[in-house]
Design an enzyme around this catalytic site. Sequence first.
Site, PDB file in Angstrom:
ATOM      1  N   LYS A  10       0.983  -1.212   0.016  1.00  0.00           N
ATOM      2  CA  LYS A  10       0.148   0.321   0.050  1.00  0.00           C
ATOM      3  C   LYS A  10       0.951   1.050  -0.059  1.00  0.00           C
ATOM      4  O   LYS A  10       1.133   1.846   0.945  1.00  0.00           O
ATOM      5  CB  LYS A  10      -1.219   0.495   1.217  1.00  0.00           C
TER       6      LYS A  10
ATOM      7  N   LYS B 159     -10.004  13.428   7.904  1.00  0.00           N
ATOM      8  CA  LYS B 159      -9.407  13.176   8.977  1.00  0.00           C
ATOM      9  C   LYS B 159      -8.925  14.055  10.109  1.00  0.00           C
ATOM     10  O   LYS B 159      -9.043  15.402   8.939  1.00  0.00           O
ATOM     11  CB  LYS B 159      -7.569  12.257   8.640  1.00  0.00           C
TER      12      LYS B 159
ATOM     13  N   ASP C 267       1.715   7.207   4.757  1.00  0.00           N
ATOM     14  CA  ASP C 267       1.035   6.245   4.970  1.00  0.00           C
ATOM     15  C   ASP C 267       1.450   4.575   3.468  1.00  0.00           C
ATOM     16  O   ASP C 267       0.693   4.113   2.739  1.00  0.00           O
ATOM     17  CB  ASP C 267      -0.869   6.539   4.403  1.00  0.00           C
TER      18      ASP C 267
ATOM     19  N   ASP D 106     -12.007   7.145   3.962  1.00  0.00           N
ATOM     20  CA  ASP D 106     -10.284   6.362   4.676  1.00  0.00           C
ATOM     21  C   ASP D 106     -10.282   5.605   4.900  1.00  0.00           C
ATOM     22  O   ASP D 106      -9.030   5.166   4.975  1.00  0.00           O
ATOM     23  CB  ASP D 106     -10.863   7.280   6.228  1.00  0.00           C
TER      24      ASP D 106
ATOM     25  N   GLU E 270      -9.288   3.573   2.209  1.00  0.00           N
ATOM     26  CA  GLU E 270      -8.748   3.246   0.908  1.00  0.00           C
ATOM     27  C   GLU E 270      -7.758   2.770   0.957  1.00  0.00           C
ATOM     28  O   GLU E 270      -7.569   2.032  -0.314  1.00  0.00           O
ATOM     29  CB  GLU E 270      -8.291   4.492   1.251  1.00  0.00           C
TER      30      GLU E 270
ATOM     31  N   ARG F 148      -7.840  -0.845   1.509  1.00  0.00           N
ATOM     32  CA  ARG F 148      -7.974  -2.171   1.611  1.00  0.00           C
ATOM     33  C   ARG F 148      -8.603  -2.323  -0.024  1.00  0.00           C
ATOM     34  O   ARG F 148      -8.241  -2.747  -0.620  1.00  0.00           O
ATOM     35  CB  ARG F 148      -9.217  -2.553   2.112  1.00  0.00           C
TER      36      ARG F 148
HETATM   37  N1  BES Z   1      -3.505   5.280   6.890  1.00  0.00           N
HETATM   38  C1  BES Z   1      -4.298   4.530   7.713  1.00  0.00           C
HETATM   39  C2  BES Z   1      -4.287   3.599   8.619  1.00  0.00           C
HETATM   40  C3  BES Z   1      -3.584   4.171   9.944  1.00  0.00           C
HETATM   41  C4  BES Z   1      -3.882   5.266  11.117  1.00  0.00           C
HETATM   42  C5  BES Z   1      -2.409   4.274   9.708  1.00  0.00           C
HETATM   43  C6  BES Z   1      -2.887   5.420  11.805  1.00  0.00           C
HETATM   44  C7  BES Z   1      -1.152   4.817  10.749  1.00  0.00           C
HETATM   45  C8  BES Z   1      -1.749   5.468  11.739  1.00  0.00           C
HETATM   46  C9  BES Z   1      -6.227   4.081   6.999  1.00  0.00           C
HETATM   47  O1  BES Z   1      -5.803   4.664   5.994  1.00  0.00           O
HETATM   48  C10 BES Z   1      -7.480   4.251   7.549  1.00  0.00           C
HETATM   49  O2  BES Z   1      -7.434   5.945   7.882  1.00  0.00           O
HETATM   50  N2  BES Z   1      -7.786   3.714   8.269  1.00  0.00           N
HETATM   51  C11 BES Z   1      -9.160   3.900   9.570  1.00  0.00           C
HETATM   52  C12 BES Z   1     -10.462   2.733   8.340  1.00  0.00           C
HETATM   53  C13 BES Z   1     -11.754   3.099   8.833  1.00  0.00           C
HETATM   54  C14 BES Z   1     -11.964   4.210   8.687  1.00  0.00           C
HETATM   55  C15 BES Z   1     -12.744   1.792   8.452  1.00  0.00           C
HETATM   56  C16 BES Z   1      -9.124   3.414  10.293  1.00  0.00           C
HETATM   57  O3  BES Z   1      -8.567   2.876  10.946  1.00  0.00           O
HETATM   58  O4  BES Z   1      -9.455   4.475  11.102  1.00  0.00           O
HETATM   59 ZN    ZN Z   2      -4.623   4.943   5.009  1.00  0.00          ZN
HETATM   60 MN    MN Z   3      -7.011   6.143   5.640  1.00  0.00          MN
END
Ligand code: BES
Ligand code: ZN
Ligand code: MN
Length: 494
Positions: free
Chosen positions: A259, A271, A282, A341, A343, A345
Amino acid sequence: MQVQVQAVAPAEVEADTLAVPLTEEGLSETANAIDEALDGLLQQLLEEGELQSDLGQAHVVHVRGRLPAKRIAVAGLGKRDRIDADALRTAGAAVAQESSQFTSSLAWALDSSLPLPVEGQARALVEGTLLGAYEPARWKHDDHKPKLKSLVLCGDTSVTEGVERTTRIAEWVNRARDLVNSPPNEATPERLAARAGEIASDVEHVEADALGPEQIKEQGMGAFAAVAQGSDVEPRLVVLRYEPPEPSNRDFVLGLVGKAITFDTGGISLKPSLHMQDMKGDMAGGAAVIEATGAIADLGLPIRVLAVVAACENMPGGDAYRPGDILTAANGKTIEVTNTDAEGRLVLADALWYARENGATHVLDLATLTGAMELALGDLYAGIFSNDDEWREQIVAAGEASGDHAWPWPMHPRYRRYVDSAFADIKNSSDLRQGSPVLAAEFLKEFAGEGPWAHADIAGPAFLERPRGDYLSQRGGTGYGVRLIVELASRLAA
Ligand code: BES
Ligand code: ZN
Ligand code: MN
């Protein structure tokens, strides 16, 4: 950094700084030998409480001409029976950090009296020194840049081969850190594609390719294309192939999928702005996959590799994908977007398909996928999910052996209901605050095709907000995954 093993007694080595170990039980064998030349100075300082044996402590003592080395760094290793590779990496990094302002040539005394074999000591010290001396402040105008140029290990030259190998791998880890730390206005998808191209021209038997926005759509990658469409910055599907002349198994193709969201704003499901700058990290999974492929080829490991990195920005532009959109992924499945968010997956769904389509037999994806993974395991471990128990165990074992700590996580068909959609085959997130890393893995599984696949959620260890109390004390990218992948590939190729 230049790294060498020399069959020279520590008391005779010329260096700006010579490091010797100190355990809770006292000065080690080599430290004692040095102390004789210093008329017991170290022992005296130890008794007076000036030297600390705690792991991660390093104390520099001037020797004023009594040795060919200008100074001694006494490195704490903690309790003798707890000394392992991580401890030596930590000591190596502590010495590098403590002395790099005034040390250009560093020497380390290997010590056969320590519980870890000298070969393992040498490799861990090299890794700790190179990773610990890493400088993340490349964009800072600063006169106090570290000076460290060379490292000599004093000991038996039989460890040379292992040391050279470890040096190379650590350099590839630092290259991954460079990519992760690069700001999102520099580390664009196009730049990642260019980096893959650099590797292909520098290292034998590697080919690089990159698909642009039109090709991504032509391939039917509707999930990846949707994430990318909210940004004016063009996406790239970066592809690296390593085809060694004599693979140990022609029927085995290691598929590495990364990713690489070069900046994740969350898109329309925006966010919060606090710490959003860290979302430049990321793309850490993609960076690890690119540089690990370079490392595998550089080491000439006899294993075929296909690396696929989905690189784009997740932005809330005028053409951004929306919650409610229904996308069709390259494998034909429809996905209801419930959170833009989630994204990672989506881009991985299409990258996984592409890896399978192009011959990957065993797949490992790396992704900073869920914030909840960091909440669960902190900054040390990645969580490993798989559709195949043996494949998962191989990855966990390679991680643990390499220093990239990894731990198995469960998958179960009954998690599927979390991503059941009322309108499409699947949805990309659940609004329940439960099992987020697991249901993300459950989602990915449906795009991972036939054959062993594993997913490493590296959200915790890939990017540090603060020092971790070991050899990775710099803010930012850690290069997590490069060592794990190289170890895995080495074991598979053997
Ligand atoms: N890139 C983020 C996950 C992340 C958060 C990595 C903090 C490192 C530090 C990912 O794209 C994301 O935003 N995930 C969300 C998913 C949710 C919306 C289902 C999350 O984990 O909050
Ligand atoms: Zn992300
Ligand atoms: Mn995200």
